[in-house]
Design a protein around this motif. Structure first.
Motif, mmCIF file in Angstrom:
data_model
loop_
_atom_site.group_PDB
_atom_site.id
_atom_site.type_symbol
_atom_site.label_atom_id
_atom_site.label_comp_id
_atom_site.label_asym_id
_atom_site.label_seq_id
_atom_site.Cartn_x
_atom_site.Cartn_y
_atom_site.Cartn_z
ATOM 1 N N VAL A 246 -5.002 1.205 -7.610
ATOM 2 C CA VAL A 246 -5.464 0.911 -6.245
ATOM 3 C C VAL A 246 -4.284 0.789 -5.286
ATOM 4 O O VAL A 246 -4.312 1.323 -4.162
ATOM 5 N N ALA A 247 -3.217 0.115 -5.727
ATOM 6 C CA ALA A 247 -2.040 -0.022 -4.869
ATOM 7 C C ALA A 247 -1.380 1.325 -4.623
ATOM 8 O O ALA A 247 -0.873 1.591 -3.521
ATOM 9 N N THR A 248 -1.395 2.207 -5.620
ATOM 10 C CA THR A 248 -0.810 3.538 -5.441
ATOM 11 C C THR A 248 -1.606 4.346 -4.427
ATOM 12 O O THR A 248 -1.036 5.034 -3.573
ATOM 13 N N LEU A 249 -2.934 4.282 -4.512
ATOM 14 C CA LEU A 249 -3.767 4.987 -3.539
ATOM 15 C C LEU A 249 -3.530 4.457 -2.129
ATOM 16 O O LEU A 249 -3.471 5.226 -1.162
ATOM 17 N N LEU A 250 -3.399 3.146 -2.018
ATOM 18 C CA LEU A 250 -3.123 2.574 -0.703
ATOM 19 C C LEU A 250 -1.759 3.018 -0.183
ATOM 20 O O LEU A 250 -1.598 3.328 1.008
ATOM 21 N N ALA A 251 -0.768 3.080 -1.083
ATOM 22 C CA ALA A 251 0.565 3.522 -0.661
ATOM 23 C C ALA A 251 0.549 4.978 -0.219
ATOM 24 O O ALA A 251 1.200 5.353 0.759
ATOM 25 N N VAL A 252 -0.196 5.814 -0.939
ATOM 26 C CA VAL A 252 -0.302 7.221 -0.548
ATOM 27 C C VAL A 252 -0.960 7.350 0.817
ATOM 28 O O VAL A 252 -0.574 8.187 1.651
ATOM 29 N N SER A 253 -1.961 6.509 1.065
ATOM 30 C CA SER A 253 -2.624 6.554 2.373
ATOM 31 C C SER A 253 -1.689 6.095 3.487
ATOM 32 O O SER A 253 -1.725 6.626 4.602
ATOM 33 N N LEU A 254 -0.828 5.124 3.186
ATOM 34 C CA LEU A 254 0.068 4.604 4.214
ATOM 35 C C LEU A 254 1.255 5.520 4.488
ATOM 36 O O LEU A 254 1.917 5.381 5.518
ATOM 37 N N THR A 255 1.521 6.449 3.572
ATOM 38 C CA THR A 255 2.615 7.384 3.837
ATOM 39 C C THR A 255 2.308 8.275 5.038
ATOM 40 O O THR A 255 3.224 8.732 5.727
ATOM 41 N N VAL A 256 1.028 8.516 5.268
ATOM 42 C CA VAL A 256 0.652 9.347 6.415
ATOM 43 C C VAL A 256 0.999 8.640 7.724
ATOM 44 O O VAL A 256 1.359 9.269 8.713
ATOM 45 N N VAL A 257 0.909 7.301 7.724
ATOM 46 C CA VAL A 257 1.198 6.543 8.936
ATOM 47 C C VAL A 257 2.695 6.452 9.187
ATOM 48 O O VAL A 257 3.134 6.211 10.313
ATOM 49 N N GLY A 258 3.499 6.648 8.134
ATOM 50 C CA GLY A 258 4.938 6.571 8.289
ATOM 51 C C GLY A 258 5.552 5.261 7.847
ATOM 52 O O GLY A 258 6.611 4.878 8.359
ATOM 53 N N VAL A 259 4.892 4.585 6.910
ATOM 54 C CA VAL A 259 5.446 3.328 6.392
ATOM 55 C C VAL A 259 6.675 3.649 5.544
ATOM 56 O O VAL A 259 6.676 4.631 4.791
ATOM 57 N N PRO A 260 7.738 2.850 5.612
ATOM 58 C CA PRO A 260 8.944 3.128 4.821
ATOM 59 C C PRO A 260 8.665 3.139 3.322
ATOM 60 O O PRO A 260 7.769 2.459 2.816
ATOM 61 N N ALA A 261 9.466 3.924 2.603
ATOM 62 C CA ALA A 261 9.261 4.075 1.157
ATOM 63 C C ALA A 261 9.517 2.767 0.413
ATOM 64 O O ALA A 261 8.855 2.471 -0.587
ATOM 65 N N GLY A 262 10.465 1.968 0.879
ATOM 66 C CA GLY A 262 10.743 0.692 0.224
ATOM 67 C C GLY A 262 9.546 -0.250 0.265
ATOM 68 O O GLY A 262 9.244 -0.939 -0.718
ATOM 69 N N VAL A 263 8.858 -0.267 1.380
ATOM 70 C CA VAL A 263 7.669 -1.114 1.508
ATOM 71 C C VAL A 263 6.561 -0.625 0.586
ATOM 72 O O VAL A 263 5.855 -1.417 -0.037
ATOM 73 N N LEU A 264 6.418 0.689 0.472
ATOM 74 C CA LEU A 264 5.382 1.244 -0.401
ATOM 75 C C LEU A 264 5.662 0.935 -1.867
ATOM 76 O O LEU A 264 4.745 0.603 -2.625
ATOM 77 N N VAL A 265 6.919 1.044 -2.266
ATOM 78 C CA VAL A 265 7.274 0.718 -3.654
ATOM 79 C C VAL A 265 7.018 -0.759 -3.943
ATOM 80 O O VAL A 265 6.489 -1.126 -5.007
ATOM 81 N N GLY A 266 7.363 -1.609 -2.996
ATOM 82 C CA GLY A 266 7.077 -3.037 -3.172
ATOM 83 C C GLY A 266 5.598 -3.320 -3.241
ATOM 84 O O GLY A 266 5.154 -4.189 -4.016
ATOM 85 N N LEU A 267 4.805 -2.569 -2.459
ATOM 86 C CA LEU A 267 3.350 -2.738 -2.493
ATOM 87 C C LEU A 267 2.783 -2.348 -3.850
ATOM 88 O O LEU A 267 1.931 -3.051 -4.412
ATOM 89 N N VAL A 268 3.251 -1.246 -4.400
ATOM 90 C CA VAL A 268 2.770 -0.805 -5.713
ATOM 91 C C VAL A 268 3.161 -1.804 -6.795
ATOM 92 O O VAL A 268 2.356 -2.163 -7.672
ATOM 93 N N ALA A 269 4.406 -2.281 -6.751
ATOM 94 C CA ALA A 269 4.854 -3.262 -7.747
ATOM 95 C C ALA A 269 4.069 -4.562 -7.635
ATOM 96 O O ALA A 269 3.686 -5.167 -8.651
ATOM 97 N N ALA A 270 3.805 -5.006 -6.405
ATOM 98 C CA ALA A 270 3.026 -6.231 -6.219
ATOM 99 C C ALA A 270 1.603 -6.070 -6.727
ATOM 100 O O ALA A 270 1.030 -6.994 -7.317
ATOM 101 N N GLY A 271 1.030 -4.876 -6.521
ATOM 102 C CA GLY A 271 -0.315 -4.630 -7.021
ATOM 103 C C GLY A 271 -0.395 -4.707 -8.535
ATOM 104 O O GLY A 271 -1.298 -5.323 -9.094
ATOM 105 N N GLY A 272 0.569 -4.083 -9.222
ATOM 106 C CA GLY A 272 0.583 -4.168 -10.677
ATOM 107 C C GLY A 272 0.809 -5.581 -11.175
ATOM 108 O O GLY A 272 0.207 -6.013 -12.171
ATOM 109 N N LEU A 273 1.670 -6.344 -10.488
ATOM 110 C CA LEU A 273 1.950 -7.718 -10.899
ATOM 111 C C LEU A 273 0.724 -8.609 -10.725
ATOM 112 O O LEU A 273 0.393 -9.411 -11.604
#
Length: 297
Positions: free
Chosen positions: A108-135
């Protein structure tokens, strides 16, 4: 337009997966087909085929993760054997559930990160989001197990008070300490009473003392009140009259349960203070709004 469609599709997918996971966690597994299960038990099979493909890989992963968790010293990474023993669940099922939660939340966090890449969110924030989702997905089962174990222990204490009264009645009827413990556990169908009866029956067939079996069980599931019952039974074996001690201990357990209920009720009442205050404020503003607008107009 394409950006909006991609973002809407990603958010819709994430919402759908979240709803499915939530419903699955609340509803639980599908009900078992009793007739099919009995037919499976009645059917003789020569040998079961070994798991292959995805099932074999999943079994190896679960076994590896269980072995690693058994050796872990951190309580967040290890296996809470006392809570699992109380709930009569296996460590493998617990580890498998944690892996499923972690994988689902990570997806779910990966799908959200992929969706946010279209908006232009930085890659560091997306990686942190995915890691937080798994944790978060790996930690949620730990919280669930602790809450379930705490509720099960509180329920066991309430059932233990009834069990003590039954043991006292058996002693009054002239039964010996061992048969009194076993017969009292056979009266009810509560989860704790059923396990006590099973434990005492096994101790009788194995030649062990019933109070020692109760003491081991109370230590295993971390129920000090059961250990106290074992100590009382041991004194009864030495010839002491324990009717008054049993009824007194049962009364203390009921008093503790009532105190717990009062504290929980007070907590719920305090939680309602803010919503009720907000609701009353909204009603007051709704009533005063026409008069205020008329005065200002």
């Amino acid at each position: 337009m394409n950006t909006a469609l991609a973002l809407a599709a990603g958010l819709g997918t994430m919402l759908g997966i979240g709803i499915v996971i939530g419903v699955r966690a609340v509803v639980g597994p599908a009900p078992m087909d009793l007739s099919a299960a009995l037919g499976h038990l009645a059917t003789r099979t020569t040998a079961s085929a070994p798991a292959a493909g995805w099932r074999a890989w999943r079994a190896r992963l679960s076994t590896y993760a269980t072995n690693r968790a058994n050796r872990a010293r951190n309580p967040w990474l290890g296996i809470p054997t006392h809570d699992l023993d109380l709930l009569e669940r296996s460590p493998t099922d617990y580890v498998t559930m944690r892996l499923r939660w972690a994988a689902s939340s990570l997806a779910v966090a990966t799908l959200l990160a992929v969706s946010l890449t279209v908006v232009g969110v930085p890659a560091g924030v997306l990686v942190g989001l995915v890691a937080a989702g798994g944790l978060v997905g790996a930690v949620v089962p730990v919280w669930q197990l602790r809450d379930q174990a705490a509720a099960a222990r509180e329920d066991a204490r309430r059932a233990l008070a009834v069990y003590l009264d039954l043991v006292a009645q058996q002693r009054t009827a002239g039964h010996a300490p061992g048969p009194a413990l076993r017969e009292a556990a056979a009266v009810g169908d509560h989860r704790l009473l059923t396990r006590l009866h099973r434990t005492l029956t096994h101790a009788e067939h194995s030649g062990h003392s019933p109070w020692e079996a109760l003491r081991i069980l109370g230590t295993t599931i971390r129920l000090p009140e059961l250990v106290a019952v074992a100590d009382l039974a041991a004194t009864a074996a030495d010839g002491a009259a324990i009717y008054t001690s049993l009824t007194t201990h049962a009364t203390s357990l009921r008093t503790a349960a009532i105190s717990t209920d009062k504290a929980e009720a007070n907590t719920h009442t305090e939680r309602l203070t803010l919503p009720v205050t907000t609701l009353m404020l909204g009603i007051l503003l709704l009533i005063l709004y026409p008069a205020v607008t008329r005065l200002l107009g």
